[in-house]
Motif scaffolding. Sequence first.
Motif, PDB file in Angstrom:
ATOM      1  N   ASN A  58       9.586  19.048   7.867  1.00 25.31           N
ATOM      2  CA  ASN A  58      10.991  18.964   7.468  1.00 25.31           C
ATOM      3  C   ASN A  58      11.126  18.488   6.028  1.00 25.31           C
ATOM      4  O   ASN A  58      11.986  18.963   5.284  1.00 25.31           O
ATOM      5  CB  ASN A  58      11.774  18.040   8.403  1.00 25.31           C
ATOM      6  N   TRP A  59      10.282  17.543   5.633  1.00 25.67           N
ATOM      7  CA  TRP A  59      10.320  17.042   4.257  1.00 25.67           C
ATOM      8  C   TRP A  59       9.957  18.151   3.274  1.00 25.67           C
ATOM      9  O   TRP A  59      10.611  18.322   2.239  1.00 25.67           O
ATOM     10  CB  TRP A  59       9.358  15.863   4.118  1.00 25.67           C
ATOM     11  N   MET A  60       8.912  18.938   3.611  1.00 26.36           N
ATOM     12  CA  MET A  60       8.526  20.037   2.729  1.00 26.36           C
ATOM     13  C   MET A  60       9.633  21.084   2.633  1.00 26.36           C
ATOM     14  O   MET A  60       9.922  21.599   1.554  1.00 26.36           O
ATOM     15  CB  MET A  60       7.236  20.685   3.225  1.00 26.36           C
ATOM     16  N   PHE A  61      10.255  21.406   3.758  1.00 23.89           N
ATOM     17  CA  PHE A  61      11.351  22.374   3.757  1.00 23.89           C
ATOM     18  C   PHE A  61      12.499  21.886   2.874  1.00 23.89           C
ATOM     19  O   PHE A  61      13.052  22.643   2.080  1.00 23.89           O
ATOM     20  CB  PHE A  61      11.837  22.621   5.181  1.00 23.89           C
ATOM     21  N   ALA A  62      12.846  20.612   3.021  1.00 26.36           N
ATOM     22  CA  ALA A  62      13.934  20.054   2.212  1.00 26.36           C
ATOM     23  C   ALA A  62      13.564  20.018   0.737  1.00 26.36           C
ATOM     24  O   ALA A  62      14.396  20.294  -0.129  1.00 26.36           O
ATOM     25  CB  ALA A  62      14.289  18.653   2.703  1.00 26.36           C
ATOM     26  N   ALA A  63      12.302  19.711   0.432  1.00 27.42           N
ATOM     27  CA  ALA A  63      11.872  19.645  -0.966  1.00 27.42           C
ATOM     28  C   ALA A  63      11.885  21.024  -1.617  1.00 27.42           C
ATOM     29  O   ALA A  63      12.254  21.172  -2.781  1.00 27.42           O
ATOM     30  CB  ALA A  63      10.477  19.027  -1.059  1.00 27.42           C
ATOM     31  N   VAL A  64      11.501  22.048  -0.881  1.00 23.28           N
ATOM     32  CA  VAL A  64      11.482  23.403  -1.424  1.00 23.28           C
ATOM     33  C   VAL A  64      12.893  23.926  -1.632  1.00 23.28           C
ATOM     34  O   VAL A  64      13.164  24.652  -2.585  1.00 23.28           O
ATOM     35  CB  VAL A  64      10.683  24.336  -0.477  1.00 23.28           C
ATOM     36  N   ASN A  65      13.812  23.555  -0.772  1.00 23.30           N
ATOM     37  CA  ASN A  65      15.165  24.105  -0.818  1.00 23.30           C
ATOM     38  C   ASN A  65      16.178  23.225  -1.550  1.00 23.30           C
ATOM     39  O   ASN A  65      17.370  23.494  -1.482  1.00 23.30           O
ATOM     40  CB  ASN A  65      15.657  24.392   0.603  1.00 23.30           C
ATOM     41  N   THR A  66      15.738  22.207  -2.245  1.00 25.62           N
ATOM     42  CA  THR A  66      16.661  21.400  -3.042  1.00 25.62           C
ATOM     43  C   THR A  66      16.722  21.955  -4.454  1.00 25.62           C
ATOM     44  O   THR A  66      15.837  22.678  -4.909  1.00 25.62           O
ATOM     45  CB  THR A  66      16.230  19.921  -3.108  1.00 25.62           C
ATOM     46  N   GLU A  68      16.409  22.072  -8.401  1.00 26.25           N
ATOM     47  CA  GLU A  68      15.364  21.531  -9.263  1.00 26.25           C
ATOM     48  C   GLU A  68      15.819  20.301 -10.024  1.00 26.25           C
ATOM     49  O   GLU A  68      15.011  19.442 -10.373  1.00 26.25           O
ATOM     50  CB  GLU A  68      14.888  22.599 -10.243  1.00 26.25           C
ATOM     51  N   ASP A  69      17.105  20.211 -10.316  1.00 23.91           N
ATOM     52  CA  ASP A  69      17.613  19.084 -11.094  1.00 23.91           C
ATOM     53  C   ASP A  69      17.857  17.847 -10.252  1.00 23.91           C
ATOM     54  O   ASP A  69      17.988  16.748 -10.780  1.00 23.91           O
ATOM     55  CB  ASP A  69      18.910  19.486 -11.798  1.00 23.91           C
ATOM     56  N   SER A  70      17.938  17.987  -8.937  1.00 29.45           N
ATOM     57  CA  SER A  70      18.213  16.836  -8.078  1.00 29.45           C
ATOM     58  C   SER A  70      16.922  16.078  -7.780  1.00 29.45           C
ATOM     59  O   SER A  70      15.811  16.579  -7.968  1.00 29.45           O
ATOM     60  CB  SER A  70      18.878  17.285  -6.777  1.00 29.45           C
TER      61      SER A  70
END
Length: 110
Positions: A58-66, A68-70
Amino acid sequence: MDLLDWHRDRLSSRRLAVLIKHMPRDSAVTRDRDGEAADWSVADYLLAAVVDHLAAANWMFAAVNTDEDSDPPERPVPVPRPGHPEQQDEEDLAAEQAPPNAAELRRFFL
């Protein structure tokens, strides 16, 4: 079985050691010897591993889909297990390994 049989030479030291080693999980001797780990079965350790892996996915999914500036999402904290050293402070973890940003994760998965 009487423990005094060991003192009366009716019970060998080897047999007594085998009996103590193979005590049931809920016995006082096992709890004293293994501590909190006596309460955890193989299924409990596997369940903790499943929870850790799902949190990482879930962390990887959230990191990929956030964006770039956040700021990247925080890393998940593993489920504490008995018999393991205390979890390291967040500062120590950050010093050891910097979290990847979203662009790095996108390149990895694409």
